[in-house]
Enzyme design. Structure first.
Site, PDB file in Angstrom:
ATOM      1  N   PHE A 274      44.750   5.353 -26.702  1.00  0.00           N
ATOM      2  CA  PHE A 274      45.373   6.194 -25.680  1.00  0.00           C
ATOM      3  C   PHE A 274      46.548   6.960 -26.301  1.00  0.00           C
ATOM      4  O   PHE A 274      47.339   6.380 -27.044  1.00  0.00           O
ATOM      5  CB  PHE A 274      45.868   5.255 -24.569  1.00  0.00           C
TER       6      PHE A 274
ATOM      7  N   ASP B 121      46.976  -3.827 -26.059  1.00  0.00           N
ATOM      8  CA  ASP B 121      47.271  -3.090 -24.836  1.00  0.00           C
ATOM      9  C   ASP B 121      46.210  -3.477 -23.802  1.00  0.00           C
ATOM     10  O   ASP B 121      45.026  -3.209 -24.005  1.00  0.00           O
ATOM     11  CB  ASP B 121      47.210  -1.584 -25.149  1.00  0.00           C
TER      12      ASP B 121
ATOM     13  N   TYR C  61      49.223  -0.729 -12.320  1.00  0.00           N
ATOM     14  CA  TYR C  61      48.740   0.223 -11.301  1.00  0.00           C
ATOM     15  C   TYR C  61      47.261   0.537 -11.419  1.00  0.00           C
ATOM     16  O   TYR C  61      46.737   1.288 -10.621  1.00  0.00           O
ATOM     17  CB  TYR C  61      49.568   1.508 -11.314  1.00  0.00           C
ATOM     18  N   LYS C  62      46.588  -0.017 -12.419  1.00  0.00           N
ATOM     19  CA  LYS C  62      45.146   0.225 -12.565  1.00  0.00           C
ATOM     20  C   LYS C  62      44.395  -0.880 -11.814  1.00  0.00           C
ATOM     21  O   LYS C  62      44.431  -0.911 -10.592  1.00  0.00           O
ATOM     22  CB  LYS C  62      44.787   0.354 -14.042  1.00  0.00           C
TER      23      LYS C  62
ATOM     24  N   ARG D  75      34.150   8.849 -15.715  1.00  0.00           N
ATOM     25  CA  ARG D  75      34.359   7.397 -15.623  1.00  0.00           C
ATOM     26  C   ARG D  75      34.108   6.961 -14.187  1.00  0.00           C
ATOM     27  O   ARG D  75      34.594   7.593 -13.242  1.00  0.00           O
ATOM     28  CB  ARG D  75      35.797   7.023 -16.014  1.00  0.00           C
TER      29      ARG D  75
HETATM   30  C1  LIG Z   1      47.290   3.780 -18.519  1.00  0.00           C
HETATM   31  C2  LIG Z   1      47.593   3.582 -19.936  1.00  0.00           C
HETATM   32  C3  LIG Z   1      48.868   3.845 -20.449  1.00  0.00           C
HETATM   33  C4  LIG Z   1      49.953   4.400 -19.575  1.00  0.00           C
HETATM   34  O1  LIG Z   1      51.212   4.054 -20.010  1.00  0.00           O
HETATM   35  P1  LIG Z   1      52.449   4.132 -19.013  1.00  0.00           P
HETATM   36  O2  LIG Z   1      53.600   3.795 -19.831  1.00  0.00           O
HETATM   37  O3  LIG Z   1      52.182   3.189 -17.889  1.00  0.00           O
HETATM   38  O4  LIG Z   1      52.499   5.539 -18.499  1.00  0.00           O
HETATM   39  C5  LIG Z   1      49.092   3.585 -21.793  1.00  0.00           C
HETATM   40  N1  LIG Z   1      48.117   3.085 -22.591  1.00  0.00           N
HETATM   41  C6  LIG Z   1      46.872   2.842 -22.118  1.00  0.00           C
HETATM   42  C7  LIG Z   1      45.823   2.288 -23.016  1.00  0.00           C
HETATM   43  C8  LIG Z   1      46.569   3.095 -20.784  1.00  0.00           C
HETATM   44  O5  LIG Z   1      45.346   2.852 -20.329  1.00  0.00           O
END
Ligand SMILES: *Cc1c(COP(=O)(O)O)cnc(C)c1O
Length: 423
Positions: free
Chosen positions: A128, A209, A234-235, A383
């Site tokens: 990400f 992560d 939040y996911k 997705r």
């Molecule tokens: C959703 C997500 C993020 C988001 O990071 P935030 O700090 O919450 O904005 C980061 N890494 C991955 C792999 C994600 O899926």
């Protein structure tokens, strides 16, 4: 009964022990929500605990820190403890704090100790973007050129990573490894146990992560010996937009000095002594920095009640059934539509599926017009996340049927093949 009838889907819903949980959630009107891996839905329990905490502020003012049903001062620890079963953490190994990206900064600041030739951080090219930005900036802070010192393991096909390729990249110049547990596009679950073992045989600390895995797949971080992990809520955890994240620190690292200090990392009993010499907590609590975002933590309390009731094994079981069912229907009903299945079809798939198609952006718009909420991921990914707690087999059936009509009638053609700002 054949798989592709609506009554088959309805029969499976009747036999589903988790089906009643759908009523716990607010489903946006006239829609089938397939985007829980991007932003989970609000539940009545999350709404309740948000109101409870708002009310303690209203009625107690500053005394809300230590009084009321959920005293704010201990909330991060308490919510952290509730998250422990989701990641396989022991007492004190988990804390609710920060966000994914800030927690990654905290953990890299702590675990990245370049020494001599051992200077590199190992990640992957499918990671990400935020994680990559954070890793690069951490290298820069230490005076290293990210182009040279951030190693990104290549994917052979642009979708998946091979554990053996990652292990091969664990060379003697690697000082730290940070990888996703579930890849955000293809949904591949990496073998965290195997990777942890390989990293430790080479004396390299490793962390994951869990953004796309927590609440969707099971983890045994303590037993695997994983050094650290971090995630958002939040996911799949349905904590609401920007809800407070979490992190895991293996017990063997208790007492280590976190890279980034702040007064909320203090021992609870001495924090308010206001001494300039910090007395850090022994456990994961030490990794907090400032005052917790109490109102963004509040919905997580109610949401986690359901995970505690149901347990991750049942959630993972239903999730696998839903995605298997969706895959079967896609195979049966969408043979002429030229979709490429971009997720693992075996049990190394996480909680969402990825359908690849060159018209993906506008297929998503057509789905939305038809009441199905998907998630577009550039350049060509749709997705779809049928979530165990609030999606039914019937939802999956309707989603595929609607997609079939959109493809058969080329209904996507009336939209531009361009993504929106967010998804
Ligand atoms: C959703 C997500 C993020 C988001 O990071 P935030 O700090 O919450 O904005 C980061 N890494 C991955 C792999 C994600 O899926």
């Amino acid at each position: 009964m054949t798989l592709h009838t609506l009554s088959h889907a309805q029969e499976r819903d009747r036999q589903d022990k988790l089906a009643p949980y759908k009523n716990e959630f607010y489903i946006p009107a006239n829609s089938i929500y397939m985007d829980g891996n991007s932003l989970g839905l609000l539940s009545k329990r999350a709404e309740r605990t948000l109101h409870e905490l708002l009310n303690t502020w209203k009625t107690l003012g500053i005394d809300g820190w230590t009084e009321g049903e959920h005293p704010w001062f201990y909330l991060s620890e308490q919510v952290g403890e509730k998250m422990a079963p989701l990641v396989g953490g022991m007492q004190g190994e988990t804390i609710a704090t920060g966000s994914t990206t800030t927690n990654l900064h905290q953990l890299v600041s702590t675990f990245y100790k370049p020494d001599g030739n051992k200077t590199k951080i190992l990640a992957d090219e499918l990671n990400f973007p935020s994680d990559i930005y954070a890793l690069k900036s951490q290298l820069q802070l230490k005076g290293y050129d990210p182009d040279e010192h951030l190693v990104r393991v290549k994917s052979r096909d642009g979708r998946y990573l091979q554990e053996d390729d990652i292990i091969e990249a664990m060379t003697t110049d690697v000082a730290l490894i940070a990888l996703p547990a579930v890849l955000y596009r293809s949904g591949q679950v990496l073998d965290m146990e195997k990777l942890t073992k390989a990293a430790h045989e080479r004396n390299i600390p490793i962390g994951f992560d869990l953004c796309h895995s927590i609440g969707a797949v099971e983890h045994q971080l303590h037993d695997w010996g994983t050094d650290f992990a971090f995630w958002c809520t939040y996911k799949h955890l349905n904590g609401g937009p920007g809800s407070v994240g979490g992190l895991f620190i293996h017990e063997k690292h208790f007492g280590k000095t976190p890279g980034l200090a702040g007064w909320f990392g203090s021992k609870k009993g001495s924090q308010f002594d206001m001494d300039h010499k910090m007395d850090p907590a022994e456990d994961a609590g030490a990794y907090q920095i400032g005052t917790p975002h109490v109102l963004s933590l509040a919905p997580v309390i109610g949401s986690l009640e359901m995970f505690e009731e149901v347990g991750m094994a049942a959630i993972r079981e239903k999730s696998l059934e839903l995605t298997a069912y969706m895959l079967e229907l896609v195979e049966q009903e969408l043979t002429d539509a030229n979709f490429i299945i971009g997720n693992p079809v075996d049990e190394t798939r996480g909680g969402h599926l990825l359908l690849e198609h060159e018209e993906a952006a506008r297929i998503c718009k057509a789905l939305k017009e038809d009441g199905v909420i998907p998630d577009f991921r550039t350049p060509n990914g749709i997705r779809l996340a049928p979530v165990a707690l609030y999606n039914s087999f019937e939802d999956v059936w309707h989603t595929v049927q609607k997609l079939k009509v959109i493809m058969d009638e080329k209904r996507y053609e009336k939209f531009e093949n361009k993504r929106g700002v967010v998804a």
